[in-house]
Design a protein around this motif. Sequence first.
Motif, PDB file in Angstrom:
ATOM      1  N   ILE A  23      54.548  11.408  36.827  1.00 27.64           N
ATOM      2  CA  ILE A  23      54.675  12.861  36.745  1.00 27.64           C
ATOM      3  C   ILE A  23      55.837  13.335  37.631  1.00 27.64           C
ATOM      4  CG2 ILE A  23      53.431  15.059  37.026  1.00 27.64           C
ATOM      5  CD1 ILE A  23      50.831  13.424  36.676  1.00 27.64           C
ATOM      6  N   GLY A  24      56.321  12.458  38.487  1.00 28.29           N
ATOM      7  CA  GLY A  24      57.311  12.814  39.499  1.00 28.29           C
ATOM      8  C   GLY A  24      58.743  12.942  39.004  1.00 28.29           C
ATOM      9  N   HIS A  25      58.924  13.491  37.831  1.00 27.70           N
ATOM     10  CA  HIS A  25      60.268  13.767  37.319  1.00 27.70           C
ATOM     11  C   HIS A  25      60.196  15.009  36.435  1.00 27.70           C
ATOM     12  CE1 HIS A  25      64.028  13.461  35.169  1.00 27.70           C
ATOM     13  NE2 HIS A  25      64.424  12.553  36.046  1.00 27.70           N
ATOM     14  N   PRO A  26      61.079  15.982  36.673  1.00 22.40           N
ATOM     15  CA  PRO A  26      60.978  17.249  35.939  1.00 22.40           C
ATOM     16  C   PRO A  26      61.004  17.090  34.421  1.00 22.40           C
ATOM     17  CG  PRO A  26      63.050  17.097  37.177  1.00 22.40           C
ATOM     18  CD  PRO A  26      62.158  16.018  37.670  1.00 22.40           C
ATOM     19  N   ALA A  27      61.742  16.126  33.924  1.00 23.80           N
ATOM     20  CA  ALA A  27      61.794  15.931  32.470  1.00 23.80           C
ATOM     21  C   ALA A  27      60.416  15.531  31.948  1.00 23.80           C
ATOM     22  CB  ALA A  27      62.808  14.844  32.121  1.00 23.80           C
ATOM     23  N   VAL A  29      57.507  16.200  33.437  1.00 23.22           N
ATOM     24  CA  VAL A  29      56.651  17.385  33.547  1.00 23.22           C
ATOM     25  C   VAL A  29      56.911  18.298  32.348  1.00 23.22           C
ATOM     26  CG1 VAL A  29      56.135  19.452  34.910  1.00 23.22           C
ATOM     27  CG2 VAL A  29      56.550  17.283  36.068  1.00 23.22           C
ATOM     28  N   ALA A  30      58.175  18.455  31.989  1.00 23.16           N
ATOM     29  CA  ALA A  30      58.542  19.299  30.842  1.00 23.16           C
ATOM     30  C   ALA A  30      57.938  18.752  29.552  1.00 23.16           C
ATOM     31  CB  ALA A  30      60.062  19.390  30.729  1.00 23.16           C
ATOM     32  N   LEU A  32      55.156  16.942  29.308  1.00 19.68           N
ATOM     33  CA  LEU A  32      53.716  17.226  29.374  1.00 19.68           C
ATOM     34  C   LEU A  32      53.453  18.702  29.061  1.00 19.68           C
ATOM     35  CD1 LEU A  32      52.622  15.196  32.543  1.00 19.68           C
ATOM     36  CD2 LEU A  32      52.278  14.594  30.143  1.00 19.68           C
ATOM     37  N   ASP A  33      54.278  19.578  29.635  1.00 15.41           N
ATOM     38  CA  ASP A  33      54.145  21.013  29.370  1.00 15.41           C
ATOM     39  C   ASP A  33      54.288  21.297  27.876  1.00 15.41           C
ATOM     40  OD1 ASP A  33      53.784  21.521  32.007  1.00 15.41           O
ATOM     41  OD2 ASP A  33      55.754  22.419  32.367  1.00 15.41           O
ATOM     42  N   LEU A  35      53.840  19.290  25.340  1.00 14.65           N
ATOM     43  CA  LEU A  35      52.734  18.727  24.553  1.00 14.65           C
ATOM     44  C   LEU A  35      51.463  19.573  24.649  1.00 14.65           C
ATOM     45  CD1 LEU A  35      53.029  14.857  25.070  1.00 14.65           C
ATOM     46  CD2 LEU A  35      53.588  16.191  23.037  1.00 14.65           C
ATOM     47  N   CYS A  41      51.740  18.093  17.476  1.00 15.67           N
ATOM     48  CA  CYS A  41      52.706  17.402  18.336  1.00 15.67           C
ATOM     49  C   CYS A  41      53.811  16.809  17.482  1.00 15.67           C
ATOM     50  CB  CYS A  41      52.032  16.349  19.211  1.00 15.67           C
ATOM     51  SG  CYS A  41      50.925  15.244  18.347  1.00 15.67           S
ATOM     52  N   PRO A  51      67.087  19.050  27.363  1.00 17.69           N
ATOM     53  CA  PRO A  51      68.537  18.841  27.434  1.00 17.69           C
ATOM     54  C   PRO A  51      68.899  17.409  27.799  1.00 17.69           C
ATOM     55  CG  PRO A  51      67.763  19.801  29.469  1.00 17.69           C
ATOM     56  CD  PRO A  51      66.552  19.630  28.588  1.00 17.69           C
ATOM     57  N   LEU A  52      68.273  16.460  27.100  1.00 19.79           N
ATOM     58  CA  LEU A  52      68.543  15.056  27.402  1.00 19.79           C
ATOM     59  C   LEU A  52      68.755  14.300  26.090  1.00 19.79           C
ATOM     60  CD1 LEU A  52      65.765  14.443  30.090  1.00 19.79           C
ATOM     61  CD2 LEU A  52      68.218  14.529  30.526  1.00 19.79           C
ATOM     62  N   TYR A  81      53.001  12.168  19.521  1.00 19.90           N
ATOM     63  CA  TYR A  81      52.544  11.968  20.892  1.00 19.90           C
ATOM     64  C   TYR A  81      51.616  13.088  21.338  1.00 19.90           C
ATOM     65  CZ  TYR A  81      55.763   8.127  21.878  1.00 19.90           C
ATOM     66  OH  TYR A  81      56.410   6.931  21.888  1.00 19.90           O
TER      67      TYR A  81
ATOM     68  N   PHE B   9      65.726  22.103  34.343  1.00 19.14           N
ATOM     69  CA  PHE B   9      64.302  22.350  34.192  1.00 19.14           C
ATOM     70  C   PHE B   9      63.878  23.538  35.047  1.00 19.14           C
ATOM     71  CE2 PHE B   9      65.265  17.906  33.418  1.00 19.14           C
ATOM     72  CZ  PHE B   9      64.798  17.782  32.115  1.00 19.14           C
ATOM     73  N   GLN B  13      58.514  23.379  37.122  1.00 17.68           N
ATOM     74  CA  GLN B  13      58.525  21.967  36.732  1.00 17.68           C
ATOM     75  C   GLN B  13      59.083  21.095  37.844  1.00 17.68           C
ATOM     76  OE1 GLN B  13      60.684  22.484  33.075  1.00 17.68           O
ATOM     77  NE2 GLN B  13      58.817  22.581  31.823  1.00 17.68           N
ATOM     78  N   ALA B  17      57.024  18.250  39.931  1.00 15.57           N
ATOM     79  CA  ALA B  17      57.623  16.918  39.968  1.00 15.57           C
ATOM     80  C   ALA B  17      57.835  16.448  41.408  1.00 15.57           C
ATOM     81  CB  ALA B  17      58.948  16.913  39.206  1.00 15.57           C
ATOM     82  N   ALA B  20      54.447  15.547  42.954  1.00 14.37           N
ATOM     83  CA  ALA B  20      53.957  14.309  42.340  1.00 14.37           C
ATOM     84  C   ALA B  20      54.774  13.112  42.814  1.00 14.37           C
ATOM     85  CB  ALA B  20      54.015  14.425  40.820  1.00 14.37           C
ATOM     86  N   LYS B  21      56.060  13.306  42.931  1.00 15.34           N
ATOM     87  CA  LYS B  21      56.939  12.224  43.381  1.00 15.34           C
ATOM     88  C   LYS B  21      56.555  11.762  44.785  1.00 15.34           C
ATOM     89  CE  LYS B  21      61.938  11.322  43.493  1.00 15.34           C
ATOM     90  NZ  LYS B  21      63.233  12.032  43.427  1.00 15.34           N
ATOM     91  N   TYR B  94      47.785  22.786  38.536  1.00 14.05           N
ATOM     92  CA  TYR B  94      48.534  22.237  37.401  1.00 14.05           C
ATOM     93  C   TYR B  94      47.673  21.295  36.567  1.00 14.05           C
ATOM     94  CZ  TYR B  94      52.127  19.796  34.752  1.00 14.05           C
ATOM     95  OH  TYR B  94      52.866  19.256  33.739  1.00 14.05           O
ATOM     96  N   ASN B 107      46.245  19.781  19.069  1.00 13.41           N
ATOM     97  CA  ASN B 107      46.780  18.661  18.307  1.00 13.41           C
ATOM     98  C   ASN B 107      45.654  17.928  17.588  1.00 13.41           C
ATOM     99  OD1 ASN B 107      49.400  19.010  19.271  1.00 13.41           O
ATOM    100  ND2 ASN B 107      48.819  18.059  21.197  1.00 13.41           N
ATOM    101  N   CYS B 110      46.078  12.751  17.265  1.00 16.06           N
ATOM    102  CA  CYS B 110      45.660  11.599  18.074  1.00 16.06           C
ATOM    103  C   CYS B 110      44.146  11.660  18.367  1.00 16.06           C
ATOM    104  CB  CYS B 110      46.411  11.539  19.397  1.00 16.06           C
ATOM    105  SG  CYS B 110      48.188  11.670  19.260  1.00 16.06           S
TER     106      CYS B 110
END
Lengths: 110, 110
Positions: A23-27, A29-30, A32-33, A35, A41, A51-52, A81, B9, B13, B17, B20-21, B94, B107, B110
Amino acid sequence: MGTTKSDHFSVKQNQIANIAKAIGHPARVAILDYLTKVDSCICSDIVNELPLAQPTISQHLKELKTAGLIKGNIEGNAICYCIDEKAIEKIQAYFTKLAGAIANPKNTCC
Amino acid sequence: MGTTKSDHFSVKQNQIANIAKAIGHPARVAILDYLTKVDSCICSDIVNELPLAQPTISQHLKELKTAGLIKGNIEGNAICYCIDEKAIEKIQAYFTKLAGAIANPKNTCC
DNA sequence: ACTTTATATCGTAATATTGCAATATTAAAA
DNA sequence: TTTTAATATTGCAATATTACGATATAAAGT
């Protein structure tokens, strides 16, 4: 050096750390948000949403999946997902425990 | 490349992150566990408790403190560390949100 | 069969993290 | 004031993570 000494810590501690790390990366977290927000999904609409580049998203999805935070279902040539409850429940229980310890503090120094 | 694109982000977020990190390492989970278990926070007994050298513990404590997960109080020449409720509450909220989204899934794939 | 769409994997450059020895700092204790 | 105890900082080697272009794979559409 540089390697995390995971064998010196308990299985539980490593589990929590692994989930938290995912969870420790903003991307991520984004993701998960997104989803939790989206009705169906629609898989990698995520690629259009964030933006990746596509390989980067794919990599992040893999890490979330490995940590047990999401699960994927093959639907034709696409993959659907969704958030997986297992890891969420595990880490939520951990924070409830921490919050409980704060509610009844044994420490008097801070 | 190699840099996290945190500016793409939301603030929220990035906050989640970052917290969590900070928890995303077994040594830091072990420190949090120890701080909730121990009566008085006898500061760096942590150094005796964990299988890591003093500078390494000091570094991990700094990261936990920066993330707002712990706070320290100077007591003579020692420092008393305790868990800080702020970040715990933030990340707990969160996960409650995530868990809620799972309870009422939109969803169906799944 | 050929093309398109969706996703994964590989290779690699840039950067971040982990861990520690050596050293600095700071305050109590002798 | 010298020593001791507790913690922080610096510098550095080993390793991990992030991001992406290029390429692979696999199913669906034409």
